[in-house]
Structures are given as C-alpha cells and as structure tokens.
Design a protein around this motif. Structure first.
Motif, PDB file in Angstrom:
ATOM      1  N   SER A  76       4.796 -37.060 101.570  1.00  0.00           N
ATOM      2  CA  SER A  76       4.126 -38.004 102.453  1.00  0.00           C
ATOM      3  C   SER A  76       3.485 -39.143 101.673  1.00  0.00           C
ATOM      4  O   SER A  76       3.098 -40.149 102.250  1.00  0.00           O
ATOM      5  N   GLN A  95      13.752 -43.623 119.082  1.00  0.00           N
ATOM      6  CA  GLN A  95      13.888 -42.232 118.633  1.00  0.00           C
ATOM      7  C   GLN A  95      13.665 -42.111 117.122  1.00  0.00           C
ATOM      8  O   GLN A  95      13.166 -41.090 116.648  1.00  0.00           O
ATOM      9  N   HIS A  96      14.016 -43.171 116.393  1.00  0.00           N
ATOM     10  CA  HIS A  96      13.728 -43.145 114.956  1.00  0.00           C
ATOM     11  C   HIS A  96      12.220 -43.127 114.710  1.00  0.00           C
ATOM     12  O   HIS A  96      11.744 -42.443 113.802  1.00  0.00           O
ATOM     13  N   ARG A  98      10.085 -41.870 116.755  1.00  0.00           N
ATOM     14  CA  ARG A  98       9.631 -40.517 117.104  1.00  0.00           C
ATOM     15  C   ARG A  98       9.935 -39.546 115.975  1.00  0.00           C
ATOM     16  O   ARG A  98       9.137 -38.658 115.682  1.00  0.00           O
ATOM     17  N   MET A  99      11.088 -39.716 115.341  1.00  0.00           N
ATOM     18  CA  MET A  99      11.392 -38.883 114.178  1.00  0.00           C
ATOM     19  C   MET A  99      10.288 -39.027 113.139  1.00  0.00           C
ATOM     20  O   MET A  99       9.770 -38.032 112.607  1.00  0.00           O
ATOM     21  N   ALA A 101       7.239 -39.905 113.607  1.00  0.00           N
ATOM     22  CA  ALA A 101       6.001 -39.285 114.093  1.00  0.00           C
ATOM     23  C   ALA A 101       6.065 -37.764 113.972  1.00  0.00           C
ATOM     24  O   ALA A 101       5.096 -37.110 113.599  1.00  0.00           O
ATOM     25  N   TYR A 102       7.245 -37.187 114.277  1.00  0.00           N
ATOM     26  CA  TYR A 102       7.403 -35.728 114.218  1.00  0.00           C
ATOM     27  C   TYR A 102       7.318 -35.209 112.780  1.00  0.00           C
ATOM     28  O   TYR A 102       6.823 -34.120 112.536  1.00  0.00           O
ATOM     29  N   LEU A 103       7.854 -35.991 111.857  1.00  0.00           N
ATOM     30  CA  LEU A 103       8.055 -35.452 110.508  1.00  0.00           C
ATOM     31  C   LEU A 103       6.971 -35.872 109.513  1.00  0.00           C
ATOM     32  O   LEU A 103       6.992 -35.423 108.377  1.00  0.00           O
ATOM     33  N   ASN A 104       6.059 -36.764 109.912  1.00  0.00           N
ATOM     34  CA  ASN A 104       5.053 -37.223 108.959  1.00  0.00           C
ATOM     35  C   ASN A 104       3.651 -37.062 109.528  1.00  0.00           C
ATOM     36  O   ASN A 104       3.325 -37.643 110.563  1.00  0.00           O
ATOM     37  N   ILE A 142      10.022 -47.374 109.000  1.00  0.00           N
ATOM     38  CA  ILE A 142       9.804 -45.927 108.936  1.00  0.00           C
ATOM     39  C   ILE A 142       9.117 -45.547 107.626  1.00  0.00           C
ATOM     40  O   ILE A 142       8.193 -44.739 107.592  1.00  0.00           O
ATOM     41  N   LYS A 146       4.621 -44.318 107.429  1.00  0.00           N
ATOM     42  CA  LYS A 146       4.046 -43.044 106.988  1.00  0.00           C
ATOM     43  C   LYS A 146       2.905 -43.274 106.003  1.00  0.00           C
ATOM     44  O   LYS A 146       2.327 -42.329 105.499  1.00  0.00           O
TER      45      LYS A 146
ATOM     46  N   ARG B   3      10.712 -30.331 116.970  1.00  0.00           N
ATOM     47  CA  ARG B   3      10.935 -31.396 117.948  1.00  0.00           C
ATOM     48  C   ARG B   3      12.033 -32.339 117.485  1.00  0.00           C
ATOM     49  O   ARG B   3      12.837 -32.822 118.273  1.00  0.00           O
ATOM     50  N   PHE B   4      12.082 -32.610 116.190  1.00  0.00           N
ATOM     51  CA  PHE B   4      13.135 -33.501 115.699  1.00  0.00           C
ATOM     52  C   PHE B   4      14.501 -32.821 115.772  1.00  0.00           C
ATOM     53  O   PHE B   4      15.506 -33.453 116.102  1.00  0.00           O
ATOM     54  N   LEU B   7      15.573 -33.209 119.174  1.00  0.00           N
ATOM     55  CA  LEU B   7      15.985 -34.600 119.431  1.00  0.00           C
ATOM     56  C   LEU B   7      17.436 -34.820 118.992  1.00  0.00           C
ATOM     57  O   LEU B   7      18.221 -35.479 119.680  1.00  0.00           O
ATOM     58  N   GLY B 104       8.060 -36.482 105.590  1.00  0.00           N
ATOM     59  CA  GLY B 104       7.055 -35.543 105.090  1.00  0.00           C
ATOM     60  C   GLY B 104       7.333 -34.077 105.354  1.00  0.00           C
ATOM     61  O   GLY B 104       6.423 -33.287 105.496  1.00  0.00           O
ATOM     62  N   VAL B 105       8.611 -33.705 105.448  1.00  0.00           N
ATOM     63  CA  VAL B 105       8.981 -32.311 105.664  1.00  0.00           C
ATOM     64  C   VAL B 105       9.895 -31.899 104.518  1.00  0.00           C
ATOM     65  O   VAL B 105      10.850 -32.600 104.213  1.00  0.00           O
TER      66      VAL B 105
END
Lengths: 306, 322
Positions: A76, A95-96, A98-99, A101-104, A142, A146, B3-4, B7, B104-105
C-alpha cells in the motif's frame, strides 16, 4: 539524503540469462527521479523488483525501509503503473475505481472520482475501449488514489502521441506538486522525462552509469572543443566521457567539479540529451581492459551515490 | 478481495447459474409428472398384471434423462475449462497481474480468495445440479436399478468431487501454461483421462469385493450367458449390486463350459435338481449397500486431488511467477 530505494548488487536471472545483474543504486526521497537506459538495460526488471512483482535471484533491494515482498502494508506504500498501463478490458472505469477501493485500505475515493471527472472519462466506459493515453491516465489514477509514498511508473509515455504525452506529464506534475510522494519513472528516451525529472539515473547493462541532480549534472558537464590534442593531457579533475577527433580538432565531453581554465578550449554547456547519449554510447567497461588501464582509472564508476 | 473476485466473476457466474435455473425449471415442471406416472403405472403394476411392459413403457420416456445425464457428465469439464483455466491464465495473458498485484492485497491472499471463492461456487453449482437431477430421476432409478455402472457418476455427490477437481486442474494448467486456450485444451484432456482412468482402474479396487460361492439358484430375471461357447456365466444375479463376475462352476470350483447346456437339456428344463445340484454360482460383487461408500470414497479422492492441485497453484503463484 534519505533513500526510497536502495539496491545492493541485485540481480534477476531467467534460466541462464540475467535480465539484471549486480545492480547497486539509490533513489533519493522527495524527488522525481528519471531512470534512463536503452531497451534491455534491465529497467523494467529493476522496477518490478522494487514493487515485489519479481523476487531477486541475487543481492538485496530495499524499498521504503523494507523488502518489497513484505506484505500488504508494503504494497500500500508503493503505487505502480506498469508498462503499457494494463487494465481489465472487460471492466468499466467505475469498476476499476471500485477495484481500487476493495483492494486498498488507504484508498482515496473522492480523489479518484474527481480525477476521473477532470479527465473527462465516462465512468461506464469499458477500459478496453479507452485510448492509450486514457488508459494510462486511469492506471495513474488508481496508482495515486491509494496514496502511496512512492510512485513508480514504467515507461509511462513510451507509446503515447505527443499530445497525450504532454497531458500525462502535466497530470504527473500536478500530483507531485501536491507533495508527499516520491516518483521514479523510467524511459529509454530522456526527452520524455526532461520536463519533469529533477534527478537522473542512467542505467546501461545493469550498471549505473551516472546518477545525480539534473542541475548538478548540467553544471558539471561541458563540451570542450579546440586544436587536436591527447585527452590524457587534461587536468586531473577533468574526466573524459566522450571524445572525438578530426585531423585538426578535438571535441570532448568532460565532467569536472572545477572551472575549465585552459584558454585553448572553447567551452559550451551540454543539454541533458547530449549528456545521456554520451554516457549510454560510452559506458565504462571494466571487463574490457583494451581501453587501457589508465582510462579506467580516470573514469571511475559513478554507480553509488550515498 | 472477495468483493473484487465477485466483480470479476459475476458475469461468468450469471451465465452458469442462469443455465442452472433453466434446467431447474425444466426439472420442476416435469418431475412431479414423472413421479405420478411411476406411481400409477409401475408401482402398482402387479395389480394390473404386466409389470415388464409397464416398466419398459416407463423407461422409454427417458430422453430428457439422457440429455441431462450428459450435462452432468460435461459439467465438471465445462467448469474446469471456463472457470478454472482462465482464472489466472487470463490475467497473465493480458498482463493485468501487474495491475492487481500492485494493489494493497498480497499475491497469496489474491490467489487463495480466487481459488476458494470460485472453487466453492463450482462445488455449489455441481451440488445443486446433481441434487436436482438425482431427485428428478429417482423414478427411473427405481426401474433401472443398476446404480453402480450406468449412472453412478451422474448422481448424488460424486459430481461435486469431479467439478472441484476439474476447476483446480484448470487453474493449475493456467498458472503453468500461462495462456488461456492451451490451458483449456490441457484441462479437458487431463480431466477426461483422469475420469476414464479412475473409472476403469481405480474405482473397482476402492473396496475389496465380496466373493461368494453358493448353490446355483436361479431367480426370475436371471439368465445364462456365454460368449463364443466360453465359460457359462449368469446375468441378472444380485439386482442392484455391482457384479464383477458371476461364473457357474462345478463342485470342484472349475468353470462350466456352455456345452454343458447341451447335455441332457439339464439346465433348460430347470427341473433337474440332480443336474443343477452339481453346480455352484461364484459371485464376485459389491453389494448394493455399498453404493454410498463408493460415492463418498470417490468424492473424497477427487476433492483430495483438487486440494493438492490448489496447493500447487498457491505455491506456483507465490514462488514461480516472479
């Protein structure tokens, strides 16, 4: 000077082939650093090692004080835009985000959305139908949303037309102006980076040929021309980077901390372009003693700047 | 990360579960009718008389059964090809792993969640389809009591094992080959080989069969068989069991040749106790009661293989990709 990246003899091998070998370099904090080198110099490999996409076969690499493969906390802290700015062709712009937001955990959604708005991207548009420039802008959004401490861009403008290139670098400078992020970007052409970089690392054959502040580099390199003479007769502090001779004239590109006092020389400043080309076309080759022992002692490897 | 994964996966999931819903509607629409038909014709056939005719008439209505049985046979391969193989390979092919692994995963978490989420969806889809189909076809299965050989792999829980195995196989092929289409082809080939190989060579040895020597006792529905005047065998012994061999042997335990039938019309008459009294039947078989044991064993083995493959994928993504 604090370092955001420091490597020690780091290398990456695929089978018997080394993509990067014995590379020792440092990237200072709080700067926009250009990593310049010809294709195949190992720039992408080095950047992939820095973001943990690759693990080194030899040596060590340290990014923001930790190993790049340390875990999600490390991930991160580093934003990355890979070469050709890969995105999911089937997912929309929204959607990118949202990706992201979901992953960071540190995702700044307000920033991401406002930047997409500024760029005039349709959030519902599929990323696969974006132009190269738009795709790179999306990937940059993106990477920046982050809120990384270090932003790494691999050949960000290589495949863009001049207009998209200018807009992209403009965006990048705006992001840098907001502060708080160090930037490392690579290119095989210094022309791409000249406007944005304040620090330069020249990499050829896995070796750092030159590293330093752009202003310092321009202040310590000169083109000398004058009647033909042997370069070895120069003052001791003048290091010849490139030399060319005609029957009557000698032209040199030298590096020196001191003023050049010899009145037989005509002295001109060098452009960044000249400087990079001189270092890339005349890399020091310690493995080739044919150049002469004297030569190599006069041309120290400038690899390490601490 | 869940969630991803959703998606990315939801379009594929929508197609699959949409098809599942269509099949469910078809089964629900026709199932009660089948059960009714069974109850009115076959179940009380002894009252009306001709049981054999009723059974044959009922069994001939199995066209949809054949088609859906084929769907259930193909389902694991489809899951392996369209869910498993592209799961990682498509990322590597489009080079989007450089985007997603820079988020960040961690890569380990990324692959674990993808494997777990889509793997569970595979198991759930296969379980649902198999459950519906097993319910729908139960009237047929009561007529056609040969559960071990003809329909074993289209019923109950083994399709779950096959499907999860095919999924993990697809992912593994994808991470190693790194290209979607070749990974799909490899998945299909290896999965078909694994299924055929297991059915041919492994399943018969899962449990040691019973080996029973008893006086020859012909019941209705049993006949004699002999190939090219070879040894005499029995057909129809132990209804519902999985019969490996049913040989007719003499007192010494040696197989009886088919020419034995010719001597004194001993067997045809069925009225020669002295003649039949010399003979024994040697049955090697799995009794019908072992059906569920076979279902559980086979499912567990395929799930175990799937787990091994998933572990391999995890290791490969962590250590070998990069």
């Amino acid at each position: 000077m604090t370092q955001v990246i420091s490597t020690h003899e780091v290398g990456k091998r695929y089978g018997h082939k080394w993509a990067l070998r014995d590379c020792t370099l440092s990237v200072p904090e709080g700067k926009v650093v250009g990593l310049v080198g010809p294709n195949g110099a190992g720039k992408s490999t080095l950047l992939h090692l820095a973001v943990g996409l690759l693990t080194p076969s030899a040596g060590t690499i340290d990014v923001l004080g930790a190993s790049p493969t340390e875990g999600s906390k490390q991930l991160s802290k580093v934003g990355f835009v890979a070469q050709d700015a890969p995105v999911y062709a089937g997912l929309s712009v929204a959607q990118h985000l949202r990706m992201g937001a979901y992953l960071n955990a540190t995702w700044d959604h307000r920033f991401a959305e406002s930047r997409v708005g500024q760029l005039d991207l349709d959030p519902r548009q599929r990323a696969g139908s974006l132009s190269g420039g738009q795709r790179a802008q999306l990937a940059l959004t993106i990477a920046v949303a982050k809120r990384p401490e270090l932003l790494i861009l691999d050949e960000p403008v290589a495949s863009m037309d001049p207009l998209a290139r200018r807009e992209f670098l403009q965006s990048l400078m705006e992001i840098v102006a907001h502060g708080g992020v160090s930037v490392l970007l690579s290119s095989h052409l210094i022309g791409d980076l000249e406007r944005v970089c304040d620090y330069l690392i020249i990499l050829a054959r896995s070796r750092v040929q030159l590293a330093g502040e752009v202003t310092d580099l321009l202040a310590t390199h000169w083109r000398l021309s004058g009647p033909r003479r042997d370069p070895s007769s120069l003052a001791a502090d003048q290091v010849v980077i490139e030399e060319s001779h005609t029957d009557k004239q000698t032209t040199l590109l030298v590096r020196t901390e001191q003023a050049v006092l010899d009145p037989t020389w005509t002295i001109k400043p060098v452009t960044l372009d000249d400087l990079v080309l001189a270092y890339l076309s005349n890399p020091p080759r310690p493995e080739r003693p044919a150049l002469g022992a004297g030569q190599s002692s006069r041309r120290p490897d400038l690899g390490v700047v601490r | 990360m869940i969630r991803f994964t959703w998606l990315q996966f939801r379009a594929q999931a929508a197609v699959a579960f949409g098809a599942l819903a269509v099949i469910a509607i078809a089964l629900v629409a026709t199932g009660p009718h089948l059960a009714h038909l069974y109850a009115t014709t076959v179940a009380d056939c002894s009252v009306h008389g001709d049981c054999a005719a009723a059974t044959t008439a009922f069994a001939s209505k199995d066209r949809l059964l054949q088609d859906l049985g084929n769907v259930l046979i193909a389902l694991p391969a489809l899951v392996g090809i369209f869910w498993g193989a592209p799961l990682v390979a498509r990322e590597l092919e489009a080079r989007t792993e450089r985007l997603v692994w820079a988020q960040g995963v961690t890569r380990s978490r990324w692959v674990l969640v993808k494997l777990g989420f889509v793997g569970l969806a595979s198991a759930g889809g296969a379980g649902l389809l198999s459950l519906m189909f097993t319910w729908w076809s139960s009237p047929f299965d009561r007529v056609n009591i040969d559960r071990f050989t003809s329909v074993f792999d289209q019923r109950d829980i083994v399709p779950i094992g096959y499907t999860v195995f095919a999924f993990a196989l697809g992912v593994a092929a994808g991470v190693v080959i790194r290209r979607t289409l070749p990974a799909m082809a490899t998945t299909l080939g290896v999965f078909a080989a694994a299924r055929v190989g297991f059915t041919q060579w492994a399943r018969p040895h899962l449990i040691t069969p019973l080996r029973v020597l008893s006086p020859l006792h012909l019941t209705s529905g049993m006949t004699y068989n002999s190939v090219n005047n070879g040894p005499l065998t029995l057909v129809g012994a132990k209804p519902g069991a999985w019969v490996y061999s049913a040989a007719v042997v003499n007192k010494a335990g040696h197989p009886v040749a088919s020419t034995f039938l010719d001597h004194g019309a001993c067997l045809q008459s069925r009225a020669a106790p002295a003649c039949i009294g010399q003979l024994r039947e040697l049955l090697v078989y799995q009794p019908a009661s072992r059906y569920w044991a076979f279902q559980w064993y086979e499912m567990a083995i395929f799930l175990g293989l799937a787990l091994v493959l998933a572990g391999f994928c995890f290791w490969w993504v962590r250590e070998r990709l990069g």
